[in-house]
Design an enzyme around this catalytic site. Sequence first.
Site, PDB file in Angstrom:
ATOM      1  N   HIS A 250       0.811  -1.214   0.000  1.00 45.39           N
ATOM      2  CA  HIS A 250       0.000   0.000   0.000  1.00 45.39           C
ATOM      3  C   HIS A 250       0.855   1.280   0.000  1.00 45.39           C
ATOM      4  CE1 HIS A 250      -3.512  -2.484   0.978  1.00 45.39           C
ATOM      5  NE2 HIS A 250      -2.822  -3.023   1.979  1.00 45.39           N
TER       6      HIS A 250
HETATM    7  O1  RIB Z   1      -4.918  -0.072   4.823  1.00 49.83           O
HETATM    8  C1  RIB Z   1      -3.531  -0.059   4.598  1.00 49.83           C
HETATM    9  C2  RIB Z   1      -2.854   0.970   5.453  1.00 49.83           C
HETATM   10  O2  RIB Z   1      -3.024   0.656   6.831  1.00 49.83           O
HETATM   11  C3  RIB Z   1      -1.324   1.016   5.246  1.00 49.83           C
HETATM   12  O3  RIB Z   1      -0.875   2.325   5.483  1.00 49.83           O
HETATM   13  C4  RIB Z   1      -0.815   0.099   6.311  1.00 49.83           C
HETATM   14  O4  RIB Z   1       0.520   0.421   6.720  1.00 49.83           O
HETATM   15  C5  RIB Z   1      -1.761   0.401   7.429  1.00 49.83           C
HETATM   16  O5  RIB Z   1      -1.297   1.579   8.088  1.00 49.83           O
END
Ligand code: RIB
Length: 326
Positions: A250
Site C-alpha cells: 500500500h
Molecule cells: O490499509 C492499509 C494501510 O493501513 C497502510 O498504510 C498500512 O501500513 C496500514 O497503516
Amino acid sequence: RGAASKGFANMAQKIIIDTDPGQDDAVAILLALASPELDLLGLTIVAGNVPLDRTLQNALTICELARRPDLPVHAGCDRPLRGALVTAEHVHGASGLDGIELPVPRMLPAPGHAVDFLVETLRREPAGSITLVAIGPLTNLATAFERAPDIAARVARIVLMGGAWSELGNVTPAAEFNIHVDPEAAARIFASGAEIVVLPLDATHKALTSRDCTATMRETGPVGRAVASWTSFYERFDQAKYGREGAPLHDPCAVAWLIQPELFSGHRVNVEIETEGRFTRGMTVVDWWAVTDRPSNALFIRDLDRDGLFRLLSTRLASLDRNPAP
Ligand code: RIB
Ligand code: CA
C-alpha cells in the site's frame, strides 16, 4: 498533475513522511530515501499499525537500516482524535515490523513533538515547497492543521494512502484502516482545502508483490533482504484473507506517485468522510460519477502500472545496497 510533474523535473521535492511503520511503511520510507527526486526532511510518527512506542522504534530501525541515523524522527500522537486506538498486530506482527530480526536502533528520536515539527517546518519553508506524504492515520496532520490553520495553504500537496471506493474496506466492510483509525482527522484533512492525492485500496490492491520480485530483492543486500522478509511475512495475512498470491504494498504507492505519477491514473472527485454511520464510520464516500454538487477536493487514484511500479521499487531499493547513504 501537469504542474506537479513539471515541478519535479529539475529539483528535489521536499517531503515529510507521516507514518505508522508497518512493513509497507518501511518500504515506502526506503523508496523515498533511495530516490534523488525527493528530499526527505524528516519522519513524523503516529500510532496506527501498532502503538506509538513501537511505530517510533520501527522508524528508527528503518533509518539505521538505510544508514540514515541523521534523519529527524519526531514522535507524534499516540491515539486518534476521538475514541480508542485500533491497531493491526494481526497483520504486521506484535512489533509491527515482524519478518526479520534487526539490531535495536541506537539513534534517538529528534526532540520535539511531530505536530510542532510539522507546523514549524511548514511555516519556515517557502509556501508550496513541502509535500506531506501521509501513510498512516491522519491524527498528526489534523492536529497540526487544527493548531495552525494557516499551514493548510502553505502545503504543496498531501499525498496519502487511505480510503477506498469500489474496493470498500479492509478493516470493516466500509472502511480502510488509516481512515478507520481516525475518521475525524481524515474529515479535517479532506475539508482543509489543501491539494490532496489519494492512493486508496482501489489502486494499492493492484500493487501485489510476487515471489519472483521478492526473491530478486532478497539477493541485493541487507536492505533487499529486509524488504523481502517483511513482504513475505506481510503476505501471509492477505493470502489467507483474499486467497491470492502476493500482498498489496500500500504505502510505497504514495511515494511512487511523487516519483513517477505517470504510473498512476485517477480523477479529481469529491471525497467525504463518514464519521457517524453505525456500520460505515471511517468510509470514504467517493462521488466518482459526480452525482452531487459537492466540490472536487481530491485526485483519487484508481489504477496503476504494477510492473512499472515494481521496476521502480526494485531498482531504487537495490541502489541502497549498492551505494549506501553517506
Ligand atoms: O490499509 C492499509 C494501510 O493501513 C497502510 O498504510 C498500512 O501500513 C496500514 O497503516
Ligand atoms: Ca501505514
